[in-house]
Write an enzyme that holds these catalytic residues in place. Structure first.
Site, mmCIF file in Angstrom:
data_model
loop_
_atom_site.group_PDB
_atom_site.id
_atom_site.type_symbol
_atom_site.label_atom_id
_atom_site.label_comp_id
_atom_site.label_asym_id
_atom_site.label_seq_id
_atom_site.Cartn_x
_atom_site.Cartn_y
_atom_site.Cartn_z
ATOM 1 N N TYR A 129 15.170 29.781 10.501
ATOM 2 C CA TYR A 129 13.905 30.438 10.827
ATOM 3 C C TYR A 129 13.636 30.397 12.333
ATOM 4 C CZ TYR A 129 12.268 30.490 5.951
ATOM 5 O OH TYR A 129 12.113 30.726 4.615
ATOM 6 N N ARG A 187 -10.908 -0.864 14.476
ATOM 7 C CA ARG A 187 -10.662 -0.033 13.301
ATOM 8 C C ARG A 187 -11.575 -0.586 12.210
ATOM 9 N NH1 ARG A 187 -4.567 0.823 10.918
ATOM 10 N NH2 ARG A 187 -5.002 -1.257 10.120
ATOM 11 N N LYS A 216 0.844 -1.200 0.000
ATOM 12 C CA LYS A 216 0.000 0.000 0.000
ATOM 13 C C LYS A 216 0.883 1.255 0.000
ATOM 14 C CE LYS A 216 -0.367 -0.480 5.032
ATOM 15 N NZ LYS A 216 -1.192 -1.014 6.132
HETATM 16 C C1 LIG Z 1 -0.413 -1.973 6.818
HETATM 17 C C2 LIG Z 1 -0.973 -3.267 7.234
HETATM 18 C C3 LIG Z 1 -0.148 -4.404 7.334
HETATM 19 C C4 LIG Z 1 1.366 -4.327 7.242
HETATM 20 O O1 LIG Z 1 1.842 -3.807 8.462
HETATM 21 P P1 LIG Z 1 3.404 -3.661 8.798
HETATM 22 O O2 LIG Z 1 3.409 -3.226 10.210
HETATM 23 O O3 LIG Z 1 3.914 -2.617 7.877
HETATM 24 O O4 LIG Z 1 4.030 -4.970 8.568
HETATM 25 C C5 LIG Z 1 -0.748 -5.622 7.587
HETATM 26 N N1 LIG Z 1 -2.086 -5.708 7.776
HETATM 27 C C6 LIG Z 1 -2.906 -4.625 7.731
HETATM 28 C C7 LIG Z 1 -4.367 -4.790 7.972
HETATM 29 C C8 LIG Z 1 -2.374 -3.373 7.474
HETATM 30 O O5 LIG Z 1 -3.173 -2.301 7.446
#
Ligand SMILES: *Cc1c(COP(=O)(O)O)cnc(C)c1O
Length: 371
Positions: A266, A144, A46
Site C-alpha cells: 500500500y 498519576r 494486568k
Molecule cells: C504495571 C505496573 C507494574 C509492573 O510494571 P513492569 O514495568 O511491567 O514491571 C508495577 N506497578 C504498577 C503500579 C504498575 O502499574
C-alpha cells in the site's frame, strides 16, 4: 479461534503460531526472586497477563507458590479470583491498581479483591465497607495515581481515619526506573521513605521490574514485576537477563521475485533497489504487528536481518528474503517473527514502540500453544 468448532480446528497449522513457554515464565520469576530476596515477589498480571493469557500464567505462578497478584481493573480481578478459587488458590491476594472507583465497593467485597486506595475519598468509602484488607498508593513524583504528599500529611494528622482499615500494603511507583541514572529515582526513593513513615506501619512496595534492578534499597518488603516475568528487558540498553517467553511464527503465503525498481505494498512506500525475493507472510496489524514496523523492523533468520519492506497490511507483511538461500525457505514454512532471534525489545524499538505494547497487542488470531 472458535473453540469446539471442528471445521475451524481443522485449520490448525495454517495460522500464525504463538508459543508461550510457561517454564521460561517460571524461571524468570525465580531469577527475580533471587535478585529481590528477601523481599516478596508478587506478579503483575494486568491486561490478560500482558497478553499472554491470565489463566495459564496465573495458574503456572500459583503452582510454584506465588500468592500475591496485581491487576489493573476490577473486571480483571473478578476473573482472576474465579480462576484461582477454581484451583484452590482462594488464599491468594489480588490487588487492584485502579483503586476503589465509585460503584466498585460491593464487587471488591464480594470477590475478595484488595483495592489500592488512591485518595482520601476512597479511603473513607472503603472504611465504610467494614474492616477489609486494603493498600494505599502514595504518589512520589509520577503524578498519576495515589495520595499526594499533602494528603499523606492530612492522614498523619488525623490517624483515626485509618483505624477501620486493615492496611496490608503501602506502595508507590517509579516513573523512570528503566533509566538507572535518572535523578527522579533517588527523589522518589527518598520521598517514599519519608511519606511511608507517616502512615501506620505496614509492608511497603516500590519497585516494578526495572526498579528491582536499581539495587536492594528499592526492594523494601515486596516487589511488583510485570514485563520481566514475560521476558522483557528490565534494563533496556544492557544485556537482557530474562528468558524469552513467547515465540511467534507466521507462515509464508507466497514468495515472489520482484524486479529492481518496483514498489511493494500500500502507498508504494518501498521501491526495490535490485532484483529481490520477497516473502509475503500471514500476519499484520490486526495481529498486533504494528504498522510502524513497515520499512523499519528487521526479522532475524539464520543470523541474517531481513527487512520488513513496504507498509504492514491488516493481514500481511512482506519480508525481503533475498539474502536467504532459495532452497532454505518455501511457501508454507513458518518464519519466526519473535523469539530468541528477534526479541520483543528489538522489534519494539524498531517501530517506536515498547515491548509492553508488543505483548499486550498480540492478536486473537494466533494458534496459541502453551508449553
Ligand atoms: C504495571 C505496573 C507494574 C509492573 O510494571 P513492569 O514495568 O511491567 O514491571 C508495577 N506497578 C504498577 C503500579 C504498575 O502499574
Amino acid at each position: 479461534m472458535i473453540e469446539g468448532n471442528e471445521a475451524i480446528s481443522a485449520t490448525k497449522g495454517l495460522n500464525a503460531q504463538l508459543r508461550i513457554d510457561l517454564s521460561a515464565l517460571l524461571s524468570n520469576y525465580n531469577l527475580l526472586k533471587n535478585k529481590a530476596s528477601p523481599a516478596k515477589v508478587a506478579a503483575v498480571v494486568k491486561a490478560d497477563a500482558y497478553g499472554l493469557g491470565l489463566k495459564e500464567v496465573a495458574l503456572a505462578l500459583a503452582g510454584i507458590g506465588v500468592d500475591c497478584f496485581f491487576v489493573a481493573l476490577v473486571s480483571e480481578g473478578i476473573r482472576l479470583r474465579e480462576i484461582l478459587n477454581a484451583h484452590r488458590y482462594e488464599k491468594a491476594d489480588i490487588y487492584n491498581f485502579a483503586g476503589l472507583q465509585p460503584g466498585a465497593e460491593s464487587l471488591c467485597v464480594k470477590h475478595n479483591l484488595i483495592p489500592i486506595l488512591n485518595s482520601i475519598a476512597e479511603i473513607d468509602r472503603w472504611a465504610a465497607c467494614g474492616r477489609k484488607p486494603t493498600a494505599i498508593h502514595i504518589d512520589t513524583g509520577m503524578n498519576r495515581l495515589g495520595l499526594s504528599e499533602g494528603q499523606v500529611e492530612d492522614l498523619h494528622a488525623a490517624p483515626e481515619r485509618l483505624k477501620d482499615l486493615d492496611l496490608k500494603l503501602v506502595m508507590s511507583h517509579f516513573a523512570c526506573a528503566d533509566d538507572p541514572n535518572h535523578p527522579l529515582n533517588q527523589v522518589q526513593l527518598e520521598k517514599f521513605r519519608n511519606l511511608k513513615a507517616k502512615l501506620p506501619s505496614a509492608p511497603v512496595s516500590l519497585s516494578n521490574s526495572a526498579g528491582i534492578f536499581l539495587g536492594p534499597e528499592t526492594h523494601f518488603d515486596m516487589v511488583r514485576p510485570g514485563i520481566a516475568l514475560y521476558g522483557g528487558n528490565p534494563q533496556p540498553g544492557t544485556p537482557n537477563p530474562m528468558t524469552p517467553v513467547i515465540t511467534l511464527s507466521a507462515p509464508i503465503l507466497q514468495i515472489r521475485e520482484v524486479p529492481a525498481g518496483q514498489t511493494i505494498g500500500y502507498g508504494a512506500t518501498y521501491r526495490t533497489k535490485a532484483n529481490s525475493r520477497i516473502a509475503v507472510l500471514s500476519l499484520g496489524y490486526a495481529d498486533g504487528f504494528l504498522r510502524s514496523f513497515g520499512n523499519n523492523a528487521k526479522i532475524v533468520m539464520d543470523d541474517t536481518p531481513l527487512a520488513v519492506v513496504g507498509r504492514v497490511s491488516m493481514d500481511l507483511i512482506a519480508l525481503d528474503v533475498t539474502a536467504i538461500a532459495k532452497d532454505r525457505i518455501k511457501v508454507g514454512d513458518k518464519i519466526e517473527i519473535l523469539g530468541a532471534s528477534t526479541t520483543i525489545d528489538d522489534l519494539a524499538l524498531s517501530g517506536g514502540a515498547i515491548p509492553y505494547e508488543i505483548l499486550t497487542l498480540l492478536g486473537q488470531r494466533y494458534e496459541r500453544q502453551y508449553v
